[in-house]
Enzyme design. Structure first.
Site, PDB file in Angstrom:
ATOM      1  N   PRO A   1       0.806  -1.233   0.000  1.00 39.65           N
ATOM      2  CA  PRO A   1       0.000   0.000   0.000  1.00 39.65           C
ATOM      3  C   PRO A   1       0.831   1.272   0.000  1.00 39.65           C
ATOM      4  O   PRO A   1       0.303   2.351  -0.251  1.00 39.65           O
ATOM      5  CB  PRO A   1      -0.804  -0.123   1.306  1.00 39.65           C
ATOM      6  CG  PRO A   1       0.057  -0.959   2.201  1.00 39.65           C
ATOM      7  CD  PRO A   1       0.755  -1.942   1.291  1.00 39.65           C
TER       8      PRO A   1
ATOM      9  N   ASP B   1       8.782  -2.020  -8.296  1.00 38.98           N
ATOM     10  CA  ASP B   1       9.654  -3.156  -8.565  1.00 38.98           C
ATOM     11  C   ASP B   1      10.111  -3.829  -7.275  1.00 38.98           C
ATOM     12  O   ASP B   1      10.466  -5.008  -7.274  1.00 38.98           O
ATOM     13  CB  ASP B   1      10.871  -2.689  -9.377  1.00 38.98           C
ATOM     14  CG  ASP B   1      10.490  -2.257 -10.789  1.00 38.98           C
ATOM     15  OD1 ASP B   1       9.653  -2.930 -11.406  1.00 38.98           O
ATOM     16  OD2 ASP B   1      11.028  -1.246 -11.263  1.00 38.98           O
TER      17      ASP B   1
END
Length: 608
Positions: A189, A247
């Site tokens: 999040p 990533d």
């Protein structure tokens, strides 16, 4: 031709039997358009897609919606019209009454309407002046050839089943292909500007619902949560693992898989996927670029469709070794300018990808130099490397019994076994456990397709438990140990550097085309070396040209791009940053070597 997104109501009246020599025709029907006189649609479901031919007063227009653009379908019934709903005298001025449908198990059915409605959901690739984009389209087919709803529904279900088989790439049967396994989705999040949950709710969940792809969603609670999760769980229970965020989330997932004793089987049977909600998003941009899929910031349509389709392609990974750790990388290793920008701009995370541009300007003003030794095994001729493998579709895991195929299965402990689970649909009805849009909500539930689950951030009693010893496994290295001498054919460069950046994907950020010639699986590491002495104007030109990858062709005294299969960096001193896939690692000697085709990654369906 009426635009399909208008959901034109159509009525079946006949069937034609002619076929097209260029494509196989599976089903064919003729439909009338209720709102227009003397207009019919001849609809064919073929090996190419859904062909819609509109005939009006002797004129005809045809459109084909490609199979790869269709994500799913659903059979519906018309909704009961409540008394007084159309009593307004001005209602006729609004136009044709909009069709309202409900699930066939709903208690609010219009028993007087015996029609069965087939909704087909597609996201068609559209060409605009500037770029490509996908446009959502819904085609509604109304089946009413028979006197009973059950018979009309049988016809609609036949179309739906055939379409599902074609989408799945499986033989046409009377039974829809099984979809018994869920996707495991791990969402960070805090990625990028912190909008990952909102983007998943608004961009991803609706598409997965239309595609009838069940999933189990876990929101990461702390750093290394995703890594520990995949290391300690029975990953064979899921048909894929998807990282939602930057990533860094996929970096955790990848390394968690390599910490498993059964790493090789796990990576072979369980593909990985990424949905970009971070600041860099280099791998996601690379995948879209390689497969001609539009990449638009915060638009996850294409990559969500890839998850629904189940197509995967092999991807190289690089084994990285520092003085105290071994890790596996899918994107890049950095030392110097770009790593400084990446790490030091973290304080500007709230502005998303723009943080890199802002900090790049600051670093150009206060340019740093780094002393050290760079060594590498150069690839002399990249043109002779083997071609990358074509995308493939994974079948069901051979580990169907739900047990870990590991000699030490007892060492894998089920982390989160007491977590609260929220089932988001029951009998096709959405049941929102709590309001997603309530910022202060203690728990928030995603809606999804049947059987999908949401694990709350605030799940009680769900502390992560891990094996006592977490050990990195993976393929055996070919390189000597980090402090040993390197082979004689290696090239060594000693001196001062502005940066050394090493990547194995085309993009290392949404707007940074680092290695234009790179492929997902080609066995090549691309190393950019910029030596001290380069002018600031040259550096500025390099950064400005990063979006087009013009630096890749540079080969002068100060800037050069080198294809290598392995490398070692030995920096002097203790001041500086080393990054692996955007994550900061210990500053000191570091080396890496590439291993082709170790991971299967989700990619768009390019089949025509």
């Amino acid at each position: 031709m009426a635009t399909p997104q208008h959901n034109s109501d159509v009525l079946v009246v006949s069937r034609n039997e002619h076929s097209d020599s260029k494509e196989h025709v599976y089903l064919e029907e003729t439909f009338y358009i209720l709102s227009k006189k003397n207009s019919v649609f001849r609809v064919r479901l073929t090996s190419k897609g859904l062909s819609l031919m509109k005939e009006t007063d002797g004129n005809s227009k045809e459109q084909t919606i490609l199979l790869r653009d269709i994500i799913g379908s659903k059979c519906m019934r018309s909704k009961r019209r409540h008394p007084g709903a159309t009593s307004c005298v001005c209602s006729s001025l609004v136009g044709h009454q909009q069709l309202k449908v409900v699930d066939e198990n709903s208690g609010d059915l219009d028993e007087n309407d015996i029609s069965a409605y087939l909704y087909i959901y597609a996201y068609i690739l559209k060409h605009s002046r500037r770029n490509l984009k996908r446009e959502r389209t819904t085609i509604t087919l109304r089946f009413r050839s028979f006197d009973k709803y059950e018979d009309n529904n049988k016809e609609a279900q036949k179309w739906r089943t055939t379409l599902k088989c074609l989408i799945a790439g499986q033989p046409i049967t009377n039974v829809p292909p099984p979809n018994d396994k869920k996707l495991l989705i791990l969402l960070n999040p805090k990625s990028g500007p912190g909008r990952a949950r909102e983007l998943f709710q608004t961009k991803v969940a609706p598409l997965l619902q239309e595609a009838e792809v069940p999933y189990e969603l876990h929101v990461t609670k702390h750093a290394q949560y995703a890594r520990e999760f995949v290391r300690t769980r029975n990953v064979y229970a899921w048909k894929g693992i998807v990282a939602v965020g930057g990533d860094g989330v996929l970096f955790e997932v990848l390394n968690g898989m390599f910490e498993r004793l059964d790493w090789q089987q796990a990576l072979m049977e369980v593909p990985l996927g990424i949905l970009p909600c971070g600041s860099g998003n280099g791998l996601a941009k690379t995948i879209c670029h390689l497969y001609n899929e539009p990449y638009i910031g915060e638009n996850l349509t294409g990559l969500t469709m890839a998850l629904a389709r189940g197509k995967v392609a092999p991807m190289d990974v690089v084994r990285i070794e520092t003085k105290t750790k071994i890790m596996f990388s899918f994107l890049s290793v950095g030392w110097g300018l770009l790593s400084d920008i990446d790490i030091e701009s973290e304080r500007l995370r709230a502005i998303g990808g723009h943080r890199f541009t802002v900090w790049a300007a600051a670093r150009l003003v206060g340019l740093r130099r780094y002393k050290g030794v760079l060594s590498y095994a150069k690839i002399k001729d990249v043109s002779n490397l083997p071609r990358p493998k074509l995308p493939l579709t994974l079948s069901h895991s051979i580990s169907q019994d739900g047990a870990l195929d590991s000699p030490d299965a007892e060492a894998f402990i089920d982390c989160d076994e007491h977590a609260d689970v929220f089932t988001s649909t029951v009998n096709g009805k959405h049941q929102r456990v709590d309001s997603w849009y309530s910022v202060n909500s203690r728990r928030s539930a995603f809606y999804s397709t049947r059987g999908s689950e949401y694990h709350s951030v605030t799940s009680g009693g769900s502390e992560m438990r891990s094996p006592v010893h977490a050990c990195m496994h993976g393929p055996a290295p070919h390189l000597p140990s980090l402090m040993s001498h390197l082979p004689s054919h290696w090239v060594h460069e000693q001196g001062e550097f502005i940066m050394v950046h090493i990547a194995y994907q085309q993009f290392i950020g949404e707007d940074f085309l680092f290695a234009p010639r790179s492929q997902l699986s080609d066995g090549v590491i691309w190393m950019l070396v910029i030596k001290a002495g380069v002018s600031r104007s040259q550096l500025l030109s390099f950064l400005l040209g990063a979006g087009q990858g013009t630096h890749a062709e540079m080969n002068n005294e100060y800037i050069k791009m080198i294809p290598v299969s392995a490398f070692r960096i030995v920096p002097e001193g203790t001041e500086g940053y080393l990054t692996v896939d955007g994550e900061c690692v210990e500053y000191g000697p570091i080396q890496g070597e590439i291993f082709p085709n170790l991971v299967n990654i989700s990619v768009p369906d390019t089949k025509i």
